[in-house]
Design an enzyme around this catalytic site. Sequence first.
Site, PDB file in Angstrom:
ATOM      1  N   CYS A  94      -3.185  11.085   0.655  1.00  0.00           N
ATOM      2  CA  CYS A  94      -2.334   9.876   0.710  1.00  0.00           C
ATOM      3  C   CYS A  94      -0.976  10.052   0.033  1.00  0.00           C
ATOM      4  O   CYS A  94       0.053   9.719   0.626  1.00  0.00           O
ATOM      5  CB  CYS A  94      -3.051   8.673   0.146  1.00  0.00           C
ATOM      6  SG  CYS A  94      -4.005   9.015  -1.295  1.00  0.00           S
ATOM      7  N   GLY A 154      -0.995  17.217  -3.822  1.00  0.00           N
ATOM      8  CA  GLY A 154      -1.761  17.329  -2.569  1.00  0.00           C
ATOM      9  C   GLY A 154      -2.529  16.045  -2.299  1.00  0.00           C
ATOM     10  O   GLY A 154      -2.238  14.998  -2.881  1.00  0.00           O
ATOM     11  N   LYS A 195       0.823  -1.208   0.000  1.00  0.00           N
ATOM     12  CA  LYS A 195       0.000   0.000   0.000  1.00  0.00           C
ATOM     13  C   LYS A 195       0.860   1.263   0.000  1.00  0.00           C
ATOM     14  O   LYS A 195       0.672   2.193  -0.806  1.00  0.00           O
ATOM     15  CB  LYS A 195      -0.930   0.011   1.216  1.00  0.00           C
ATOM     16  CG  LYS A 195      -1.659   1.316   1.426  1.00  0.00           C
ATOM     17  CD  LYS A 195      -2.618   1.647   0.290  1.00  0.00           C
ATOM     18  CE  LYS A 195      -3.207   3.037   0.476  1.00  0.00           C
ATOM     19  NZ  LYS A 195      -4.122   3.416  -0.606  1.00  0.00           N
TER      20      LYS A 195
HETATM   21  N1  SAJ Z   1      -0.857  14.969  -9.662  1.00  0.00           N
HETATM   22  C1  SAJ Z   1       0.111  15.547 -10.483  1.00  0.00           C
HETATM   23  N2  SAJ Z   1       0.492  14.885 -11.619  1.00  0.00           N
HETATM   24  C2  SAJ Z   1      -0.056  13.681 -11.974  1.00  0.00           C
HETATM   25  C3  SAJ Z   1      -1.034  13.111 -11.114  1.00  0.00           C
HETATM   26  C4  SAJ Z   1      -1.421  13.780  -9.971  1.00  0.00           C
HETATM   27  O1  SAJ Z   1       0.626  16.638 -10.211  1.00  0.00           O
HETATM   28  O2  SAJ Z   1       0.300  13.132 -13.017  1.00  0.00           O
HETATM   29  C5  SAJ Z   1      -1.245  15.666  -8.437  1.00  0.00           C
HETATM   30  C6  SAJ Z   1      -2.727  16.004  -8.356  1.00  0.00           C
HETATM   31  O3  SAJ Z   1      -2.979  17.288  -8.866  1.00  0.00           O
HETATM   32  C7  SAJ Z   1      -2.982  15.964  -6.840  1.00  0.00           C
HETATM   33  C8  SAJ Z   1      -1.996  14.905  -6.343  1.00  0.00           C
HETATM   34  O4  SAJ Z   1      -0.993  14.778  -7.368  1.00  0.00           O
HETATM   35  O5  SAJ Z   1      -2.661  17.199  -6.247  1.00  0.00           O
HETATM   36  C9  SAJ Z   1      -2.611  13.536  -6.080  1.00  0.00           C
HETATM   37  O6  SAJ Z   1      -3.357  13.209  -7.209  1.00  0.00           O
HETATM   38  P1  SAJ Z   1      -3.884  11.652  -7.438  1.00  0.00           P
HETATM   39  O7  SAJ Z   1      -4.421  11.593  -8.820  1.00  0.00           O
HETATM   40  O8  SAJ Z   1      -2.832  10.710  -7.043  1.00  0.00           O
HETATM   41  O9  SAJ Z   1      -5.160  11.541  -6.503  1.00  0.00           O
HETATM   42  P2  SAJ Z   1      -5.279  10.997  -5.018  1.00  0.00           P
HETATM   43  O10 SAJ Z   1      -4.462  11.764  -4.074  1.00  0.00           O
HETATM   44  O11 SAJ Z   1      -6.730  10.878  -4.742  1.00  0.00           O
HETATM   45  O12 SAJ Z   1      -4.627   9.532  -5.100  1.00  0.00           O
HETATM   46  C10 SAJ Z   1      -5.454   8.426  -5.090  1.00  0.00           C
HETATM   47  C11 SAJ Z   1      -4.614   7.279  -4.582  1.00  0.00           C
HETATM   48  N3  SAJ Z   1      -5.492   6.173  -4.278  1.00  0.00           N
HETATM   49  C12 SAJ Z   1      -5.343   5.533  -3.076  1.00  0.00           C
HETATM   50  O13 SAJ Z   1      -4.524   5.831  -2.263  1.00  0.00           O
HETATM   51  C13 SAJ Z   1      -6.300   4.435  -2.841  1.00  0.00           C
HETATM   52  C14 SAJ Z   1      -3.586   6.843  -5.604  1.00  0.00           C
HETATM   53  O14 SAJ Z   1      -2.991   5.600  -5.190  1.00  0.00           O
HETATM   54  C15 SAJ Z   1      -4.211   6.635  -6.957  1.00  0.00           C
HETATM   55  O15 SAJ Z   1      -3.183   6.299  -7.885  1.00  0.00           O
HETATM   56  C16 SAJ Z   1      -4.876   7.945  -7.381  1.00  0.00           C
HETATM   57  O16 SAJ Z   1      -5.923   8.209  -6.422  1.00  0.00           O
HETATM   58  C17 SAJ Z   1      -5.494   7.825  -8.769  1.00  0.00           C
HETATM   59  O17 SAJ Z   1      -4.871   7.118  -9.606  1.00  0.00           O
HETATM   60  O18 SAJ Z   1      -6.500   8.502  -8.994  1.00  0.00           O
END
Ligand code: SAJ
Length: 443
Positions: free
Chosen positions: A276, A273, A222
């Site tokens: 997780c 942000g 995880k």
């Molecule tokens: N971000 C970037 N560049 C990217 C992807 C994301 O700058 O290419 C930024 C986003 O703007 C945000 C942050 O990173 O500020 C996190 O974005 P995220 O898409 O990872 O969304 P989260 O935080 O909701 O991550 C969740 C996580 N899921 C779990 O922990 C169960 C992550 O493991 C997943 O990969 C992600 O969702 C997903 O793929 O949507």
Amino acid sequence: MRDKLLAAIENKTANVVVLGLGYVGLPVACLFAEAGFPVAGIRRSQEKVDLINRGICPIEGKEPGLAELVARVVAQGRFYATTDYAACRDAQVVLIAVETPVDPATKKPAYSALRGALADLGRDLSPGTMVIIESTIAPGTMAGVVQPILEETSGLKVNEDFFLVNCPERVMPGKLLANIRGCHRVVGGMSADAADLAVRFYRSIVDADLDAVDCLTAELVKTMENAYRDVQIAFANEMALLCEDVGADVWQVRPLVNKSPYRHMHLPGAGVGGHCIPKDPWLLVANASDGFEPRLTQAARAINDGMPLHVVDLTVEALRRAGVEIADATIAVLGYAYLENSDDTRNSPSQVFVARLQELGARVTVHDPYVRPYQGKLLESIRGSDAVAVMVAHDQYRDLDLGALRAHVAQPILVDGRHVFSSQQARAAGWAYYGVGSGPVGA
Ligand code: SAJ
């Protein structure tokens, strides 16, 4: 012990208690109730407990199907909420889904909520119960924190008197129910029996793989999967900074890199942000020995944490070139959530961005269609501004008519933290464009 619990799981008579009814605990409690188990949820807030017992879902944001599911299982009498841990006495399965943040200063796990839930549960833990931790925890926590607290407070012995499991969640805001039903999950057991019983339990709500392993493996999977994503994003951000430095456009380079087989360069942006990704890389290495140096994961954290400040630098440079001092400037910030089309502001890069601009003396207005204090009219928010900074790629911003907006600002300067606009688009509408990964284009 095993046979009795196995029968209760197979015939769905096992009393299930879920500790923590947030974005993880509430949907999973309702799904087990919908599957036929009698479920009780425990939450500290009486206000939220009362809401849930009226069939109202307290989780904001777009969560398809969740509000209806809560109303349905409460109305059917299959699920209720309470603040009283005594519900654990009759439980055969207890699922813990409380927050596990890291301390902002030390970056070490801050387990006060977890330790509290474990101690409260231990006092009411009955022999034959299966305890499942869904919260994200540092590798080594099951053996080093969870097992000792439960054994000390209950007087029971793991694997002899109760089963202990780590089944980390993979929920995402906006897809809570879909992810619980459809995402593969790792199921770590303190014994093979425990893992097997948990796989059979989760099979009642999960349609994907349920991989039985030991607890340490589950804890590593995880935290590692999120550290992996953080490193991927950091690489994209460093490449954006390189492109700015050499006068190229990462938004032209990136798609061509990804045409190469097995490449998947992520999106550069204004920062990372959420609840997780920023914390899990710290949990991953929290219990590593002093001899182990997590260079890559920590370098990635530093790069990603530096991106909101890089957008500040772009903004200051843009104003300087227009002859405006940052201390005299008004900056309109578009987007305060951490993710597009979300109301979630946890660890949002915009918080760092706004705070630094204010430290430099700028006047800042904030707009965000999803975040309550900032939902005013966008035009009011940008009126008279010396620079507009896009920090979140909300759909609403993609549709903006830059040509029309130009008449309302003092300086047509667009700082784009999420590549919502192309430099060509902005320049054609008469704006000076400063984007992460393309820097000052045509300014
Ligand atoms: N971000 C970037 N560049 C990217 C992807 C994301 O700058 O290419 C930024 C986003 O703007 C945000 C942050 O990173 O500020 C996190 O974005 P995220 O898409 O990872 O969304 P989260 O935080 O909701 O991550 C969740 C996580 N899921 C779990 O922990 C169960 C992550 O493991 C997943 O990969 C992600 O969702 C997903 O793929 O949507």
